[in-house]
Design a protein around this motif. Structure first.
Motif, PDB file in Angstrom:
ATOM      1  N   GLU A   1       0.829  -1.211   0.000  1.00  0.00           N
ATOM      2  CA  GLU A   1       0.000   0.000   0.000  1.00  0.00           C
ATOM      3  C   GLU A   1       0.861   1.257   0.000  1.00  0.00           C
ATOM      4  O   GLU A   1       0.511   2.246  -0.640  1.00  0.00           O
ATOM      5  N   LEU A   2       1.980   1.236   0.703  1.00  0.00           N
ATOM      6  CA  LEU A   2       2.896   2.381   0.654  1.00  0.00           C
ATOM      7  C   LEU A   2       3.494   2.533  -0.735  1.00  0.00           C
ATOM      8  O   LEU A   2       3.686   3.647  -1.217  1.00  0.00           O
ATOM      9  N   ARG A   3       3.754   1.419  -1.402  1.00  0.00           N
ATOM     10  CA  ARG A   3       4.286   1.470  -2.761  1.00  0.00           C
ATOM     11  C   ARG A   3       3.257   2.064  -3.716  1.00  0.00           C
ATOM     12  O   ARG A   3       3.591   2.770  -4.649  1.00  0.00           O
ATOM     13  N   GLU A   4       1.978   1.804  -3.462  1.00  0.00           N
ATOM     14  CA  GLU A   4       0.931   2.366  -4.306  1.00  0.00           C
ATOM     15  C   GLU A   4       0.864   3.887  -4.183  1.00  0.00           C
ATOM     16  O   GLU A   4       0.611   4.594  -5.153  1.00  0.00           O
ATOM     17  N   VAL A   5       1.111   4.398  -2.991  1.00  0.00           N
ATOM     18  CA  VAL A   5       1.029   5.842  -2.756  1.00  0.00           C
ATOM     19  C   VAL A   5       2.327   6.549  -3.151  1.00  0.00           C
ATOM     20  O   VAL A   5       2.298   7.561  -3.845  1.00  0.00           O
ATOM     21  N   TYR A   6       3.478   6.030  -2.721  1.00  0.00           N
ATOM     22  CA  TYR A   6       4.740   6.732  -2.889  1.00  0.00           C
ATOM     23  C   TYR A   6       5.596   6.189  -4.033  1.00  0.00           C
ATOM     24  O   TYR A   6       6.646   6.747  -4.332  1.00  0.00           O
TER      25      TYR A   6
ATOM     26  N   ARG B   1       9.152  12.132   2.852  1.00  0.00           N
ATOM     27  CA  ARG B   1       7.903  12.250   2.107  1.00  0.00           C
ATOM     28  C   ARG B   1       6.660  12.139   2.974  1.00  0.00           C
ATOM     29  O   ARG B   1       5.645  12.756   2.670  1.00  0.00           O
ATOM     30  N   MET B   2       6.709  11.350   4.020  1.00  0.00           N
ATOM     31  CA  MET B   2       5.521  11.158   4.863  1.00  0.00           C
ATOM     32  C   MET B   2       5.411  12.282   5.884  1.00  0.00           C
ATOM     33  O   MET B   2       6.408  12.837   6.326  1.00  0.00           O
TER      34      MET B   2
ATOM     35  N   LEU C   1      -4.947   1.582   3.530  1.00  0.00           N
ATOM     36  CA  LEU C   1      -5.242   2.582   2.512  1.00  0.00           C
ATOM     37  C   LEU C   1      -6.703   2.458   2.099  1.00  0.00           C
ATOM     38  O   LEU C   1      -7.143   1.403   1.672  1.00  0.00           O
TER      39      LEU C   1
ATOM     40  N   ILE D   1      -7.306   7.417  -2.424  1.00  0.00           N
ATOM     41  CA  ILE D   1      -6.385   8.510  -2.719  1.00  0.00           C
ATOM     42  C   ILE D   1      -7.189   9.632  -3.338  1.00  0.00           C
ATOM     43  O   ILE D   1      -7.908   9.424  -4.313  1.00  0.00           O
ATOM     44  N   LYS D   2      -7.084  10.825  -2.758  1.00  0.00           N
ATOM     45  CA  LYS D   2      -7.781  11.986  -3.289  1.00  0.00           C
ATOM     46  C   LYS D   2      -6.761  12.943  -3.883  1.00  0.00           C
ATOM     47  O   LYS D   2      -5.746  13.246  -3.273  1.00  0.00           O
TER      48      LYS D   2
END
Length: 89
Positions: free
Chosen positions: A27-32, A43-44, A75, A78-79
């Motif tokens: 899930e972190l890979r999907e966001v960042y 970044r966080m 997660l 994502i907006k």
């Protein structure tokens, strides 16, 4: 091999307010994106104190009772913030 496939868990801790959160690496890979764990520190942002300088990130292998009792921060969505840009003519 990715951390998620290896069974690792990401621990994000804020040194300022001393809060710990566990995340799934996928899930972190999907966001960042597919970035090293060290780059998440810049970044966080902590949702409690709103700082990004005091973030620590590490990958862990949880076993036994730890793996069963940990609560993950998941997660939901994502907006994207829409930004209006003006130009004078």
């Amino acid at each position: 091999m990715h951390a998620h496939n290896a069974g690792q868990v990401t621990l994000i801790r804020c040194r300022n307010c001393n809060i710990k959160r566990f995340f799934k690496p996928a899930e972190l890979r999907e966001v960042y994106g597919n970035v090293p764990i060290e780059t998440l520190r810049g970044r966080m942002t902590c949702q409690m104190c709103r700082t990004s300088e005091s973030i620590d990130a590490e990958l862990l292998h949880l076993v036994g009772e730890e793996a069963v009792s940990v609560r993950y921060r998941r997660l939901v969505g994502i907006k994207f913030v829409r930004r209006v840009i003006w130009r004078d003519e």
